[in-house]
Enzyme design. Sequence first.
Site, PDB file in Angstrom:
ATOM      1  CD  GLU A 133      -1.332   0.154   3.673  1.00 42.24           C
ATOM      2  OE1 GLU A 133      -2.455  -0.321   3.480  1.00 42.24           O
ATOM      3  OE2 GLU A 133      -0.969   0.648   4.743  1.00 42.24           O
ATOM      4  N   GLY A 134       2.117   1.171   0.348  1.00 44.54           N
ATOM      5  CA  GLY A 134       2.993   2.333   0.262  1.00 44.54           C
ATOM      6  C   GLY A 134       3.173   2.814  -1.170  1.00 44.54           C
TER       7      GLY A 134
END
Lengths: 257, 317
Positions: free
Chosen positions: A55-56
């Site tokens: 998700e980064g």
Amino acid sequence: MTTRTADHTASELLAVMSARLLRDGQVVFAGVGVPLLAATLAQRLHAPGLTILFEGGVVGAFIEPGKLPPSTNEQRCARRANMVLGSTDVLLLLQRGYIDIGFMGGAQIDQYGNLNSSFIGDPDHPVTRLPGTGGGNDIASLTQMIVAMKHEKRRFVKRVDFVTSPGFLSGAESRREAGLTTGGMYRVVTDLGIFGFEERSKRMQLVALHSGITTEQVQTNTGFELLIAAELAITEPPSEKELKALRHLDPDRLYTA
Amino acid sequence: MTPDYAELCHRTHERDRSLREKVMSLDEAAALVADNASVGIGGSTLSRTPMAMIWALIRAGRKDLFCARSITSNEGELLFASGASRHLLTSWFSQGIVWGVSRIMRLYTETGRARFEEWSHMAVGLRFRAGAMGVPFLPMRSMMGSDIAHRLPETRLIDCPFTGAKLMLVPALNPDVALIHVQRCDAYGNAQIDGLPFMDLDLAMAANRVILTTERIVSNNKIRRAPDQTKIPFMAVDAVVEAPFGSAPHECYGIYEPCFEHLDAYAAQIRRDPEEGVRAYLERYVYGPKSWAEYLDLLGLRELLDARRRGTSIHDD
């Protein structure tokens, strides 16, 4: 319940068992901890074509042994990746349908696979405020999920105190009726066994036991009545090869202590 | 937080958007942020945290800032404990999973001393994006059916006017000011970001004022040699502050990794006694030093050099 044998820790068992559920060629959106480790293990053992997303903003992660990131938002996640994207855009890949499997840990789960990582107790006056959803709600809302977590009665409850990440909500068609027309819980992997969800009721169902574990043991450690699959499998214990690869990835036992 | 569109445009038109130098000190930049302002914080978790600017705001005694960030690490603990903020909007809040659930976050939220307003990660992102697009909301397909949305009166569940499908609407977030740390920018504020951009591009365009801190200020010629690397345009930027190691003890992609020893020691100090631990930390590391350079002195050369060695070798070994 924390199972530790002379051969492996409970976390190692979780990592190996959930890695085996991943198939070559799949696109997997992984959370930090055991999911990141298990996805990487699968990539190194039987699924070299597994694509890992974080998700980064990382597409096609390739985590380096001994340099596991402290979250999915640090540069260690991006090393030798195919692409970096903004975090909103990588989450939108879930919504657009590019992801086969979402893979996370869990603090508390209920019989319909709803996950709580926000509040223990009354949300207005919580006994414990937990760190929250992160991307968990988005992942669980938009794709098929594998959840890896330790099996304890206080974690496996009839109804979670708070639905942070949706499973099948109140069962049957309720997930679809809430507007979540894709995804849903696929498997829950614990240190006692592997669980699916019965097709119509969407209630949690034991589908495999780890070797040496009985159904009674599982039920005793579960806060609701479990369904048991007609054909109950017994998993193969982690092999030397799997454990060796896993320990090579996490030599400091950051996520497998 | 979701102002009238005319008001939003008016605030932008009122800003000096000319190509002009806007280099200033941390203290001067801190003076641009008023008490009670809404503040968007760039980076995520331990990455490109605008730590120097947060440090300066706490030292300046700012109160009651409403802060929004994709994922919040221990900078959120410092904001709560110093009183600089009592309301944080984020998707996840703790120092980092390896350090367990934040004792400071728990202490402040469980006793009602501060508020942690939880939105899904994508919802935070789409709120900044709607803000950047100049539209009042965006639709999304998550947060439906969960208890997260139930606690957020600003959300709306609608039936799509085209398909009839259920959709979640999240409102635009246009913070008064965005704090963003970058690897390099010029004196005009043309900012180049290496690596993970998180939500910073949307945040910059959504905000009504942008304060950049940068590892170094480079020439406009250097920017112009690689305009494809420029992620935030000068006209959106109101202040440029040079702050080397400006994210420390967090990381800055390609330049340094987190100072893990410092973060471990901080976490241990908080575990022993959250209230006293964070007070002592603020005293020693935030209020104590006379300048950012003196703060870096306290972090220590050995640890900064090690963070730098690890950070530069990740993508270039």
